[in-house]
Design an enzyme around this catalytic site. Structure first.
Site, PDB file in Angstrom:
ATOM      1  N   LEU A  16       0.806  -1.219   0.000  1.00 23.19           N
ATOM      2  CA  LEU A  16       0.000   0.000   0.000  1.00 23.19           C
ATOM      3  C   LEU A  16       0.839   1.269   0.000  1.00 23.19           C
ATOM      4  O   LEU A  16       0.506   2.266   0.654  1.00 23.19           O
ATOM      5  CB  LEU A  16      -0.967  -0.013   1.200  1.00 23.19           C
ATOM      6  CG  LEU A  16      -1.951  -1.193   1.231  1.00 23.19           C
ATOM      7  CD1 LEU A  16      -2.808  -1.140   2.484  1.00 23.19           C
ATOM      8  CD2 LEU A  16      -2.821  -1.209  -0.027  1.00 23.19           C
ATOM      9  N   VAL A  18       2.269   4.340  -2.592  1.00 19.83           N
ATOM     10  CA  VAL A  18       1.395   5.219  -3.384  1.00 19.83           C
ATOM     11  C   VAL A  18       0.703   4.481  -4.523  1.00 19.83           C
ATOM     12  O   VAL A  18      -0.512   4.592  -4.703  1.00 19.83           O
ATOM     13  CB  VAL A  18       2.191   6.421  -3.932  1.00 19.83           C
ATOM     14  CG1 VAL A  18       1.302   7.283  -4.809  1.00 19.83           C
ATOM     15  CG2 VAL A  18       2.758   7.250  -2.793  1.00 19.83           C
ATOM     16  N   ASN A  39      -0.860  -4.798   4.006  1.00 17.03           N
ATOM     17  CA  ASN A  39       0.486  -4.251   3.933  1.00 17.03           C
ATOM     18  C   ASN A  39       1.295  -4.833   5.079  1.00 17.03           C
ATOM     19  O   ASN A  39       0.765  -5.048   6.186  1.00 17.03           O
ATOM     20  CB  ASN A  39       0.462  -2.723   4.027  1.00 17.03           C
ATOM     21  CG  ASN A  39       1.780  -2.098   3.601  1.00 17.03           C
ATOM     22  OD1 ASN A  39       2.055  -1.977   2.410  1.00 17.03           O
ATOM     23  ND2 ASN A  39       2.600  -1.723   4.565  1.00 17.03           N
ATOM     24  N   SER A 134       0.732   0.817 -16.621  1.00 19.53           N
ATOM     25  CA  SER A 134       1.348   2.093 -16.980  1.00 19.53           C
ATOM     26  C   SER A 134       0.398   3.250 -16.728  1.00 19.53           C
ATOM     27  O   SER A 134      -0.805   3.143 -16.937  1.00 19.53           O
ATOM     28  CB  SER A 134       1.763   2.095 -18.454  1.00 19.53           C
ATOM     29  OG  SER A 134       2.326   3.341 -18.793  1.00 19.53           O
ATOM     30  N   GLY A 136       1.572   5.670 -14.100  1.00 23.92           N
ATOM     31  CA  GLY A 136       2.065   6.307 -12.891  1.00 23.92           C
ATOM     32  C   GLY A 136       1.018   6.359 -11.801  1.00 23.92           C
ATOM     33  O   GLY A 136       0.021   5.632 -11.826  1.00 23.92           O
ATOM     34  N   LYS A 188       5.215  -4.348 -21.448  1.00 24.32           N
ATOM     35  CA  LYS A 188       5.382  -3.148 -20.619  1.00 24.32           C
ATOM     36  C   LYS A 188       6.826  -2.649 -20.687  1.00 24.32           C
ATOM     37  O   LYS A 188       7.075  -1.435 -20.706  1.00 24.32           O
ATOM     38  CB  LYS A 188       5.006  -3.467 -19.167  1.00 24.32           C
ATOM     39  CG  LYS A 188       5.265  -2.331 -18.162  1.00 24.32           C
ATOM     40  CD  LYS A 188       4.535  -1.045 -18.524  1.00 24.32           C
ATOM     41  CE  LYS A 188       4.444  -0.066 -17.362  1.00 24.32           C
ATOM     42  NZ  LYS A 188       5.689   0.291 -16.734  1.00 24.32           N
ATOM     43  N   HIS A 191       7.165  -0.823 -23.889  1.00 23.54           N
ATOM     44  CA  HIS A 191       6.486   0.468 -23.692  1.00 23.54           C
ATOM     45  C   HIS A 191       7.422   1.467 -23.035  1.00 23.54           C
ATOM     46  O   HIS A 191       7.567   2.609 -23.487  1.00 23.54           O
ATOM     47  CB  HIS A 191       5.230   0.274 -22.836  1.00 23.54           C
ATOM     48  CG  HIS A 191       4.668   1.540 -22.256  1.00 23.54           C
ATOM     49  ND1 HIS A 191       5.233   2.175 -21.162  1.00 23.54           N
ATOM     50  CD2 HIS A 191       3.606   2.296 -22.610  1.00 23.54           C
ATOM     51  CE1 HIS A 191       4.544   3.271 -20.881  1.00 23.54           C
ATOM     52  NE2 HIS A 191       3.552   3.369 -21.743  1.00 23.54           N
ATOM     53  N   ASN A 192       8.087   1.034 -21.976  1.00 24.38           N
ATOM     54  CA  ASN A 192       8.986   1.945 -21.264  1.00 24.38           C
ATOM     55  C   ASN A 192      10.196   2.319 -22.108  1.00 24.38           C
ATOM     56  O   ASN A 192      10.695   3.440 -22.023  1.00 24.38           O
ATOM     57  CB  ASN A 192       9.432   1.308 -19.945  1.00 24.38           C
ATOM     58  CG  ASN A 192       8.341   1.342 -18.891  1.00 24.38           C
ATOM     59  OD1 ASN A 192       7.154   1.435 -19.205  1.00 24.38           O
ATOM     60  ND2 ASN A 192       8.728   1.259 -17.637  1.00 24.38           N
ATOM     61  N   GLU A 195       9.107   4.916 -24.339  1.00 22.85           N
ATOM     62  CA  GLU A 195       8.972   6.116 -23.502  1.00 22.85           C
ATOM     63  C   GLU A 195      10.309   6.837 -23.346  1.00 22.85           C
ATOM     64  O   GLU A 195      10.375   8.072 -23.429  1.00 22.85           O
ATOM     65  CB  GLU A 195       8.421   5.698 -22.131  1.00 22.85           C
ATOM     66  CG  GLU A 195       8.237   6.797 -21.121  1.00 22.85           C
ATOM     67  CD  GLU A 195       7.832   6.223 -19.771  1.00 22.85           C
ATOM     68  OE1 GLU A 195       8.450   6.598 -18.755  1.00 22.85           O
ATOM     69  OE2 GLU A 195       6.905   5.387 -19.730  1.00 22.85           O
ATOM     70  N   TYR A 196      11.387   6.090 -23.147  1.00 24.11           N
ATOM     71  CA  TYR A 196      12.721   6.690 -23.061  1.00 24.11           C
ATOM     72  C   TYR A 196      13.034   7.478 -24.329  1.00 24.11           C
ATOM     73  O   TYR A 196      13.504   8.616 -24.270  1.00 24.11           O
ATOM     74  CB  TYR A 196      13.794   5.605 -22.883  1.00 24.11           C
ATOM     75  CG  TYR A 196      14.086   5.188 -21.467  1.00 24.11           C
ATOM     76  CD1 TYR A 196      15.364   5.335 -20.935  1.00 24.11           C
ATOM     77  CD2 TYR A 196      13.125   4.621 -20.655  1.00 24.11           C
ATOM     78  CE1 TYR A 196      15.669   4.926 -19.643  1.00 24.11           C
ATOM     79  CE2 TYR A 196      13.404   4.209 -19.360  1.00 24.11           C
ATOM     80  CZ  TYR A 196      14.685   4.365 -18.863  1.00 24.11           C
ATOM     81  OH  TYR A 196      14.969   3.960 -17.588  1.00 24.11           O
ATOM     82  N   ARG A 293      20.939   9.515 -21.068  1.00 20.51           N
ATOM     83  CA  ARG A 293      20.793   9.636 -19.610  1.00 20.51           C
ATOM     84  C   ARG A 293      22.108   9.294 -18.920  1.00 20.51           C
ATOM     85  O   ARG A 293      22.469   9.929 -17.919  1.00 20.51           O
ATOM     86  CB  ARG A 293      19.674   8.716 -19.113  1.00 20.51           C
ATOM     87  CG  ARG A 293      18.288   9.114 -19.588  1.00 20.51           C
ATOM     88  CD  ARG A 293      17.201   8.417 -18.788  1.00 20.51           C
ATOM     89  NE  ARG A 293      15.885   8.615 -19.386  1.00 20.51           N
ATOM     90  CZ  ARG A 293      14.740   8.251 -18.802  1.00 20.51           C
ATOM     91  NH1 ARG A 293      14.756   7.670 -17.616  1.00 20.51           N
ATOM     92  NH2 ARG A 293      13.592   8.454 -19.405  1.00 20.51           N
TER      93      ARG A 293
END
Length: 484
Positions: A16, A18, A39, A134, A136, A188, A191-192, A195-196, A293
């Site tokens: 639990l 965020v 949790n 995905s 956030g 996924k 996908h990321n 995203e980069y 990066r």
């Protein structure tokens, strides 16, 4: 808390923090869901109950209570840190769950770990599902894009629950059963990786406009806001304008000017590049974004190199034309990033025997996820028209995009080089495009070199067979039986 005497929850969430709390709240807000929550530290459970008394939560202090509160087949989504923490929760749940129950890992796990876990959990008769989520923190609460793998049996129970919380575009929830075992986390990961590349391209566009025209972050924010009304409409373009418009309260400067220019990473971009290398798939745009990066996070090297010579930049003569050129270069390079990402999905599906429907992936990325964008509809259409499409960039719509953009694209890459402004993803995307369209590549010379120093052999364009030149002898050519 009273002892649980009768199972009342149809779905549970373990972890639990965020993301887990927001996902639990999302689930509880949808009609038909009652959510069991657990949790390791009960204080977080109490905080969630106190802050959201309206939610249909069934709290538990132990895994035994958690299992007892769930209707069969018990279904639990794990939202804990990837790695040992995930393994510990899986072990604990397998102790209290029964055959037919479902454990879902909603974290950012490496897909090969998911394959391993699914195989181990399957031996207990329990279903294990790796689900990429995905969007956030906001997506977890309001509606993410969800990419679950796992068995068809698990999908029967899990599908309606995930559809109830996913983002919705054109009446369709942004979730689909991707494939077996690690397929969901694999998609996924890709996908990321995209995203980069997408984020780096936007950063390069901002840097080119700022250094090339002298415009302020707020003025560039207006440009991105305008771009977001057209072909480039996307979540990342939208938030870029918001970030550039933000003013730092302490200094009164644009916030972007007081943020340290060293970009962090949680590893999924690196995983994408490593996996693509293993699959033999060029994802040069994603790789350059990862490397960008890395360069940003080497302050000692950057400081030592700051005195190295560079070109004398000339001011941009036609500002509006330059900005439009950057927009077109950004659009064309985005097409390449997505094309490379889908190439990796195709190769992964073949390698791991997954039946991944590429058009469905583009469709569920239209909402909820970080790379959601208008032109994902065009990707869905491209694969609907030609399911065997060998490269996304060869689909008629995207061919038209790069045809219209290519002159500007080339000019922008050249302008960046002449001005000494790094644009690694713009440049590598253009090089990849030109590599695809080349009649001949210098790989022929590479094969000759390999044959010279290592007798690695080569093939010919004019006859069948594998050949080797006797470089250390009389340099005649022989047909080789063995290939190295």
């Amino acid at each position: 808390m009273a002892e649980i005497t009768q199972p009342s929850a149809n779905i549970g969430v373990v972890g639990l923090a965020v993301m887990g709390s927001n996902l639990a709240r999302n689930l509880a807000s949808r009609e038909g869901n009652t959510v069991a929550i657990f949790n390791r530290s009960y204080e977080k459970t109490e905080t969630l109950l106190t802050e959201h008394p309206e939610a249909e939560f069934v709290p538990a202090k132990t895994y035994e209570e958690f299992a007892a509160s769930l209707q069969k087949p018990r279904t639990a989504i794990i939202m804990v840190q990837a790695g040992r923490g995930t393994d510990a929760v899986i072990d604990a749940l397998t102790e209290v769950f029964e055959p037919g129950d479902i454990i879902v890992d909603g974290g950012n796990a490496l897909f090969t770990d998911t394959i391993r876990r699914e195989k181990a959990v399957r031996e207990t008769g329990i279903n294990f599902v790796g689900a990429g989520i995905s969007g956030g923190e906001e997506g977890a609460l309001l509606g993410p894009s969800i990419m679950p793998g796992g068995s068809a049996e698990a999908w029967e129970t899990l599908g309606p629950i995930l559809k109830s919380i996913a983002a919705v575009v054109d009446g369709e929830p942004c979730v689909t059963h991707v494939g077996t075992d690690g397929a969901g986390h694999f998609v996924k990961m890709i996908h990321n990786g995209i995203e980069y590349a997408d984020m780096q391209l936007i950063g390069e566009a901002y840097d080119l406009i700022r250094r090339g025209t002298g415009k302020s972050p707020a003025e560039i924010a207006d440009i991105f806001t305008e771009w977001n009304k057209g072909e480039l409409e996307s979540y990342l373009i939208e938030i870029t304008a918001e970030v550039l418009r933000q003013v730092d309260e302490k200094t009164g400067k644009p916030l972007v000017d007081v943020i340290l220019d060293q970009a962090g990473s949680k590893g999924t971009g690196v995983w994408t590049v490593q996996t693509a290398l293993d699959l033999g798939i060029p994802v040069s745009g994603i790789a350059e974004a990862v490397f960008a990066r890395s360069v940003s996070s080497k302050p000692a090297q950057r400081a030592a190199a700051s005195a190295l010579p560079g070109p004398t930049a000339s001011p941009v003569e036609n500002v509006d034309a330059f900005i439009e050129g950057v927009r077109q270069a950004l659009y064309a390079s985005k097409v390449i990033a997505y094309s490379q990402g889908f190439d990796a999905i195709v190769a992964g599906a073949e390698q791991y025997n997954w039946d991944i429907k590429k058009g469905d992936i583009a469709k569920i990325w239209r909402g909820g996820c970080i790379i959601r964008a208008r032109f994902l509809n065009r990707i869905t259409d491209a694969y609907a028209e030609n399911p065997g499409l060998v490269s996304l960039v060869t689909a008629p719509f995207f061919t038209d995009v790069v045809t219209q953009a290519q002159d500007s694209w080339r000019n922008v890459v050249a302008d960046a080089a002449h001005a000494g402004i790094p644009a690694p993803v713009f440049a590598s995307s253009l090089s990849y495009y030109d590599s695809l369209r080349a009649d001949r590549l210098p790989a022929a010379l590479t094969q000759g070199q390999r044959d010279f120093f290592g007798a690695h052999t080569y093939k010919r364009v004019d006859m069948e067979g594998t050949f080797h030149t006797l470089w250390s002898g009389d340099r005649t050519e022989i047909e080789s039986v063995d290939s190295h």
